[in-house]
Design an enzyme around this catalytic site. Sequence first.
Site, mmCIF file in Angstrom:
data_model
loop_
_atom_site.group_PDB
_atom_site.id
_atom_site.type_symbol
_atom_site.label_atom_id
_atom_site.label_comp_id
_atom_site.label_asym_id
_atom_site.label_seq_id
_atom_site.Cartn_x
_atom_site.Cartn_y
_atom_site.Cartn_z
ATOM 1 N N GLN A 49 -4.772 -1.290 9.530
ATOM 2 C CA GLN A 49 -4.571 -2.580 9.093
ATOM 3 C C GLN A 49 -5.168 -3.675 9.944
ATOM 4 O O GLN A 49 -4.755 -3.548 11.031
ATOM 5 C CB GLN A 49 -2.930 -3.019 8.582
ATOM 6 C CG GLN A 49 -2.963 -4.489 7.975
ATOM 7 C CD GLN A 49 -3.318 -4.237 6.520
ATOM 8 O OE1 GLN A 49 -3.456 -3.533 5.802
ATOM 9 N NE2 GLN A 49 -4.200 -5.275 6.392
ATOM 10 N N ASP A 95 -11.080 3.174 4.196
ATOM 11 C CA ASP A 95 -11.526 1.747 4.050
ATOM 12 C C ASP A 95 -13.072 1.713 4.195
ATOM 13 O O ASP A 95 -13.508 0.479 3.471
ATOM 14 C CB ASP A 95 -11.028 0.959 5.320
ATOM 15 C CG ASP A 95 -9.950 -0.030 5.093
ATOM 16 O OD1 ASP A 95 -9.714 -0.082 3.691
ATOM 17 O OD2 ASP A 95 -9.085 -0.306 6.010
ATOM 18 N N LYS A 102 0.823 -1.252 0.037
ATOM 19 C CA LYS A 102 0.098 -0.084 -0.167
ATOM 20 C C LYS A 102 0.883 1.273 -0.076
ATOM 21 O O LYS A 102 0.714 2.165 -0.636
ATOM 22 C CB LYS A 102 -1.047 -0.034 1.310
ATOM 23 C CG LYS A 102 -2.242 -0.994 0.904
ATOM 24 C CD LYS A 102 -2.957 -1.186 2.188
ATOM 25 C CE LYS A 102 -4.003 -2.081 1.904
ATOM 26 N NZ LYS A 102 -4.470 -2.831 3.381
#
Length: 297
Positions: free
Chosen positions: A98, A121, A54
Amino acid sequence: MTAAVIDGKAFAATLRARIADLAAAFELQAGRKAGLAVVLVGEDPASQVYVRSKGKSTIEAGMASFEHKLPADTAEADLLALVDRLNADPAVDGILVQLPLPRHIDEQKVIAAINPDKDVDGFHVTNAGRLAVGQPGFVPCTPLGCLMLLKDRLGDLSGLDAVVIGRSNIVGKPMAQLLIGESCTVTVAHSRTRNLADVVRRADIVVAAVGRPEMVKGDWIKPGATVIDVGINRVPGAAEGKTRLVGDVDYASAAAVASAITPVPGGVGPMTIAVLLRNALVAAWRNAGLELPADAI
Ligand code: NDP
C-alpha cells in the site's frame, strides 16, 4: 441532453461475482485458494481503510488474504525482506504494497523488489514496459477499470478521439497506453497543457485524473462525449464540519452535455478493488500454470 450514468458500483458487483466463480474453479483445479498479500506500513488512516477493504473483498471473493501490518518505523531492509519472502511463498499469487510508504523508505526500490508476475498493482517497470509494447502483464487497476467501463458502454473504441487529463504512472500514462491499444487517437494533457478546454473539446472520450475538484466544466465537453471521472476529492459539505466527495469533473454541467458519465462516488472508485481481485486471480491461474478460461474476466 442528460447523460446516462455509468454505474461503476453495479458493474463492479457483477465483475466480483464472476471473479468469485472463477476463484472457486481455481481452487478446485489447483487444490488451493488464490492468495493476495497486502502490506501496510504505518498508520495512515486512509491507507488503513483501503487495506481493510481490500482484505475483506479478497475473502468475499473466495480467495486467501494475507495482511502484513508493519510499524511506521520499519526499516527499508526489513520491508524488502518481507517482499522477498512473499515472492518465494507459493500460497501468495499477488503482492500489493500500500502506497504511500513512510518517507524513509524508497517506494521505487520496494516496487522493483516485487516479482513482476505477482505485481497485481502493475506498478513494476517490467509491467509498465509490457503494457507499452503490448505484451501480457499486469495493468494498474484504476485505468483498467476505466477501460472496462468504456468498452461496456461504447463497445469498439477504435478511431475515437480520447483525451486523458493527467500523466501519473498510476492512472494517466497507463490509461493512455490502454486507449492506444484500443486504437483510439490519444492526447495526454497535464499541468503544462495550453488551452486545456479546447483540447478536451475535441474528445469523444474524456478521462479526468487530475486531483482538482470539479475542474473540467460542461462547456469543455463535446456534446455526446463519454466522460470518465477518476478524481476523488474531499471538499467542505453543506453542513458545518461535514465533507463530501467530488470528482475532477463538474458533474452537473458535464452531464448536461455528455452522452454518458461516471458519478463520484459510485463510478470509477468501486472498479479499482474489483480489478485488483481480477489481477490477483489472473496471477493465480498463471502462477499455477493453469489455463484461465478464455475471455473469462
Ligand atoms: P497525480 O497527482 O499523481 O497526477 C495528477 C496529474 O494531473 C498530473 O499529471 C498533473 O500534471 C495533472 N494536473 C494537475 N493540475 C492540472 C491542471 N490544472 N491542468 C491539467 N492537468 C493537471 O494524481 P493521480 O493520477 O494519482 O490521481 C488523480 C486523481 O485520481 C486524484 O483525484 C486521485 O484521488 C484519483 N484517484 C482515484 C482512484 C480511484 O480508485 N478512483 C485511484 C487513483 C487515483 P503534471 O504531471 O504536469 O504535474
